[in-house]
Design an enzyme around this catalytic site. Structure first.
Site, PDB file in Angstrom:
ATOM      1  N   SER A 160      -9.920   2.683 -32.752  1.00 54.02           N
ATOM      2  CA  SER A 160      -8.805   2.858 -31.838  1.00 54.02           C
ATOM      3  C   SER A 160      -7.453   2.763 -32.689  1.00 54.02           C
ATOM      4  CB  SER A 160      -8.774   1.921 -30.581  1.00 54.02           C
ATOM      5  OG  SER A 160      -7.444   2.091 -30.109  1.00 54.02           O
ATOM      6  N   TYR A 199      -9.429  -6.837 -28.104  1.00 53.94           N
ATOM      7  CA  TYR A 199      -9.731  -5.424 -28.281  1.00 53.94           C
ATOM      8  C   TYR A 199      -9.304  -4.976 -29.676  1.00 53.94           C
ATOM      9  CZ  TYR A 199      -9.822  -0.384 -27.354  1.00 53.94           C
ATOM     10  OH  TYR A 199      -9.832   1.105 -27.328  1.00 53.94           O
TER      11      TYR A 199
END
Length: 268
Positions: free
Chosen positions: A138, A151
């Site tokens: 990401s 995350y």
């Protein structure tokens, strides 16, 4: 030339979001796809849709946090040309509101799920002398994500693991890439865990465009064809990741502003 025609592809998290998009696009390009997901009904729906469209796919129940199950699934798959370690989820909230069990769970899925798939798939590809592992990371793994420390931590680890595995695999015929998308319109926002904040408020704080899933899939597969080490998209993701690398002080400035807005959303 159709780059993926006649190849086999194994996709984790294939029942929804980027995983589903990859399964459908790969099958449309002539690949034989395994749709692996902890949601078996969802995986079956994707595989059945592929078959109805004239492609080849099968559904498989798989919990990527179970490393032994991942290894068994890949060993049973036979030839493995492409492995997309894509399964993952997000926790949105401050570290002060997390417990160790929650942090451990996201590490088990987002990081150790990628590691488990890569360890098993890499060994198969080394024996074959060819193959390509694509790990979904990401932009958060490159530039951070204030309010999403857990995350971002897992995705940063996926980026570095992919870089190191790529260095090892280069002389053995195995390619490794990490996909680092910006904000993509998928159900990840619906399935995320929110700690003392609500989804709608968080979505309103996103300062950058949310790109269409179809665009993200095209960018990922184009990067795979080029054998990019990092597949970073769209343009703002490439720009932001570079700025953060060149000017580390931006992490503090961006983080301070982001957390001020984030804390205005805080609920009891």
């Amino acid at each position: 030339m159709n780059f993926f025609h006649g190849k086999t592809a194994f996709v984790t998290g294939g029942a929804s979001g980027i995983g589903r998009g990859l399964c459908e696009a790969l099958a449309a390009r002539g690949a034989e796809v395994t749709v692996a997901d902890i949601d078996l009904d969802g995986a079956r729906a994707v595989a059945e849709g592929v078959v109805r469209s004239g492609g080849k796919a099968r559904a498989l129940l798989l919990d990527v946090s179970d490393g032994e199950a991942v290894a068994r699934a890949l060993d049973a798959a036979g030839r493995l040309d492409y492995l997309f370690n894509n399964a993952g989820f997000a926790i949105v909230g401050e570290v002060r509101d997390m417990d160790l069990a929650a942090f451990r769970h996201i590490v088990d899925v987002n990081l150790m799920g990628v590691v488990a798939g890569s360890l098993a798939g890499y060994k198969i590809m080394v024996r074959q002398g060819s193959g390509h592992i694509v790990n979904t990371a990401s932009l958060a793994g490159l530039a951070g994500m204030p309010g999403g420390a857990a995350y971002a931590t897992t995705k940063a680890a996926v980026v570095m693991f992919s870089r190191m595995l790529r260095a090892e695999g280069e002389g053995l015929g195995v390619k490794v890439s990490a996909a680092c998308p910006g904000f993509v319109r998928t159900a990840i926002f619906d399935h995320a865990q929110y700690l003392h904040v609500d989804k709608e408020g968080v979505l309103q704080l996103i300062p950058l465009p949310i790109i269409a899933l179809a665009t993200a899939i095209e960018d990922i597969l184009a990067g795979v064809e080029r054998n990019d080490a990092l597949i970073v998209f769209p343009f703002y993701a490439r720009l932001l990741s570079r700025l953060m690398r060149w000017f580390p002080a931006l992490h503090t400035l961006v983080g301070r502003k982001a957390m001020a807005g984030f804390r205005r959303l805080r609920t009891p």
